[in-house]
Write a protein that holds these residues in place. Structure first.
Motif, PDB file in Angstrom:
ATOM      1  N   GLU A 139      -9.367  -3.400  -6.088  1.00  0.00           N
ATOM      2  CA  GLU A 139      -9.170  -2.034  -6.819  1.00  0.00           C
ATOM      3  C   GLU A 139      -8.187  -2.363  -7.741  1.00  0.00           C
ATOM      4  OE1 GLU A 139      -7.359   0.828  -3.864  1.00  0.00           O
ATOM      5  OE2 GLU A 139      -7.152   2.219  -5.659  1.00  0.00           O
TER       6      GLU A 139
ATOM      7  N   VAL B 167       2.617   0.866 -11.446  1.00  0.00           N
ATOM      8  CA  VAL B 167       1.511   0.803 -11.200  1.00  0.00           C
ATOM      9  C   VAL B 167       0.728   2.169 -11.597  1.00  0.00           C
ATOM     10  CG1 VAL B 167       1.055  -0.956  -9.511  1.00  0.00           C
ATOM     11  CG2 VAL B 167       1.983   1.291  -8.817  1.00  0.00           C
TER      12      VAL B 167
ATOM     13  N   ASP C   5       0.975  -1.333  -0.073  1.00  0.00           N
ATOM     14  CA  ASP C   5       0.048   0.036  -0.004  1.00  0.00           C
ATOM     15  C   ASP C   5       0.934   1.220   0.219  1.00  0.00           C
ATOM     16  OD1 ASP C   5      -2.780   1.062   0.106  1.00  0.00           O
ATOM     17  OD2 ASP C   5      -2.084   1.910   1.998  1.00  0.00           O
TER      18      ASP C   5
ATOM     19  N   ARG D 154      -3.027   5.194 -10.180  1.00  0.00           N
ATOM     20  CA  ARG D 154      -4.041   5.245  -8.984  1.00  0.00           C
ATOM     21  C   ARG D 154      -3.811   6.416  -8.246  1.00  0.00           C
ATOM     22  NH1 ARG D 154      -2.920   2.245  -3.110  1.00  0.00           N
ATOM     23  NH2 ARG D 154      -5.043   1.819  -2.724  1.00  0.00           N
TER      24      ARG D 154
ATOM     25  N   LEU E  16       3.530   1.616  -1.516  1.00  0.00           N
ATOM     26  CA  LEU E  16       4.093   1.853  -2.778  1.00  0.00           C
ATOM     27  C   LEU E  16       2.630   2.004  -3.831  1.00  0.00           C
ATOM     28  CD1 LEU E  16       6.651  -1.081  -3.013  1.00  0.00           C
ATOM     29  CD2 LEU E  16       7.222   1.210  -3.003  1.00  0.00           C
ATOM     30  N   ASP E  17       1.837   2.425  -3.235  1.00  0.00           N
ATOM     31  CA  ASP E  17       0.591   2.796  -4.127  1.00  0.00           C
ATOM     32  C   ASP E  17       0.389   1.688  -4.870  1.00  0.00           C
ATOM     33  OD1 ASP E  17      -1.353   4.669  -4.456  1.00  0.00           O
ATOM     34  OD2 ASP E  17      -0.211   6.085  -5.904  1.00  0.00           O
ATOM     35  N   ILE E  18       0.501   0.350  -4.576  1.00  0.00           N
ATOM     36  CA  ILE E  18       0.007  -0.791  -4.939  1.00  0.00           C
ATOM     37  C   ILE E  18      -1.395  -1.225  -4.484  1.00  0.00           C
ATOM     38  CG2 ILE E  18       0.370  -3.392  -5.487  1.00  0.00           C
ATOM     39  CD1 ILE E  18       3.403  -2.806  -4.914  1.00  0.00           C
ATOM     40  N   PRO E  19      -2.719  -0.985  -5.303  1.00  0.00           N
ATOM     41  CA  PRO E  19      -3.770  -1.165  -4.566  1.00  0.00           C
ATOM     42  C   PRO E  19      -4.213  -2.663  -4.102  1.00  0.00           C
ATOM     43  CG  PRO E  19      -4.046  -0.989  -6.869  1.00  0.00           C
ATOM     44  CD  PRO E  19      -2.472  -0.961  -6.582  1.00  0.00           C
ATOM     45  N   PRO E  20      -5.320  -2.924  -3.157  1.00  0.00           N
ATOM     46  CA  PRO E  20      -5.817  -4.277  -3.047  1.00  0.00           C
ATOM     47  C   PRO E  20      -6.248  -4.737  -4.199  1.00  0.00           C
ATOM     48  CG  PRO E  20      -6.976  -2.249  -1.610  1.00  0.00           C
ATOM     49  CD  PRO E  20      -5.892  -1.773  -2.586  1.00  0.00           C
TER      50      PRO E  20
END
Lengths: 167, 103
Positions: free
Chosen positions: A111, B103, A102, B65, A104-108
């Motif tokens: 999402e 990402v 999270d 994101r 690292l802005d890696i979503p669940p």
């Protein structure tokens, strides 16, 4: 035209057959990375990979703390297998991994799949594995475009500069 | 690194055509880069570009994101605004370096 000329990849078809956090994320990162680059991406979930698109399971993915030789303690010391067997340890380690991602802005997972679909990626489930696990289409995320046989999947993987990736 | 002339001014770009000095950027340059990518800039585009430039100045890593959470545009809308690799295309138009995010 020079036959050795490198041609740009146009489409990736990614097969996710395992349900551990790292296996699922490998597939999701590859698929999302492809749509981000303007490529077509098709994701095919089969066997334990189906957990990633099963409503009941997708938020509960774990990483294996037993039988994972690359497992380390925070700080880098080896992670004793016997510790991984204790109740709650796998859940704790998995929660820690998710919180690191999270940052690292890696979503669940849910999402992340939304992001891939928003970018034009397509999500499919394997019919055989669904029959095996007694899953119905309703058990899966609404983002799932269809339930396919392996033949249907191959039929989608045609075209120039297409690669099939198995994670 | 090389120099190109765009919208009547000379700017520095890298091998892939991304501007290396965001301070040389202006709205005319954006318009020209957008035209090269087949995009006609609307107010929505400009809002996104402004957001990207702000984040870049703050030193943040840009991700799709984060743009989805910016309140300016959702992810689907972002793909529609900048087709064919939205983060890369928009960064180029915004005059900031090529994004390094996965990402």
């Amino acid at each position: 035209m020079n036959n050795n000329e490198e041609k740009q990849l146009k489409k990736v078809c990614i097969i996710c057959a395992k349900g551990a956090i790292e296996d699922v994320y490998a597939s999701l990162v590859l698929a999302n990375g492809a749509v981000m680059e303007g490529m077509e991406a098709k994701l095919f979930f089969t066997f334990f990979g189906l957990d990633a698109i099963t409503k009941k399971q997708m938020k509960k993915l774990h990483t294996a703390t037993v039988g994972n030789p690359a497992m380390r303690m925070p700080g880098g010391l080896p992670f004793p297998t016997i510790l991984g067997m204790l109740p709650g340890v796998e859940a704790g380690v998995s929660a820690m991994m998710k919180s690191q991602m999270d940052k690292l802005d890696i979503p669940p997972v849910d999402e992340f799949i939304d992001m891939i679909v928003a970018g034009g990626g397509e999500i499919y489930a394997c019919k055989l594995a669904m029959d095996m696990f007694k899953l119905k289409k309703e058990d899966l995320l609404d983002d799932v475009s269809g339930v396919l046989t392996v033949g249907d999947f191959y039929a989608m993987c045609g075209g120039e500069n297409t690669q099939i990736i198995f994670t | 690194m090389k120099e190109i002339e765009i919208a009547g001014v000379t700017v520095q770009v890298n091998e892939e055509g991304y501007m290396t000095d965001p301070s040389q950027w202006n709205a005319d340059i954006a318009k020209e880069f957008a035209a090269q990518a087949g995009i006609e800039l609307t107010d929505k585009h400009l809002e996104v570009l402004k957001f990207l430039r702000e984040k870049h100045t703050e030193g943040k890593t840009l991700t799709i994101r984060a743009i989805g959470k910016s309140g300016i545009v959702d992810i689907k809308g972002f793909y529609a605004l900048f087709p064919g690799g939205p983060l890369k295309v928009s960064s180029k138009i915004a005059g900031i370096p090529k994004p390094v995010s996965c990402v």
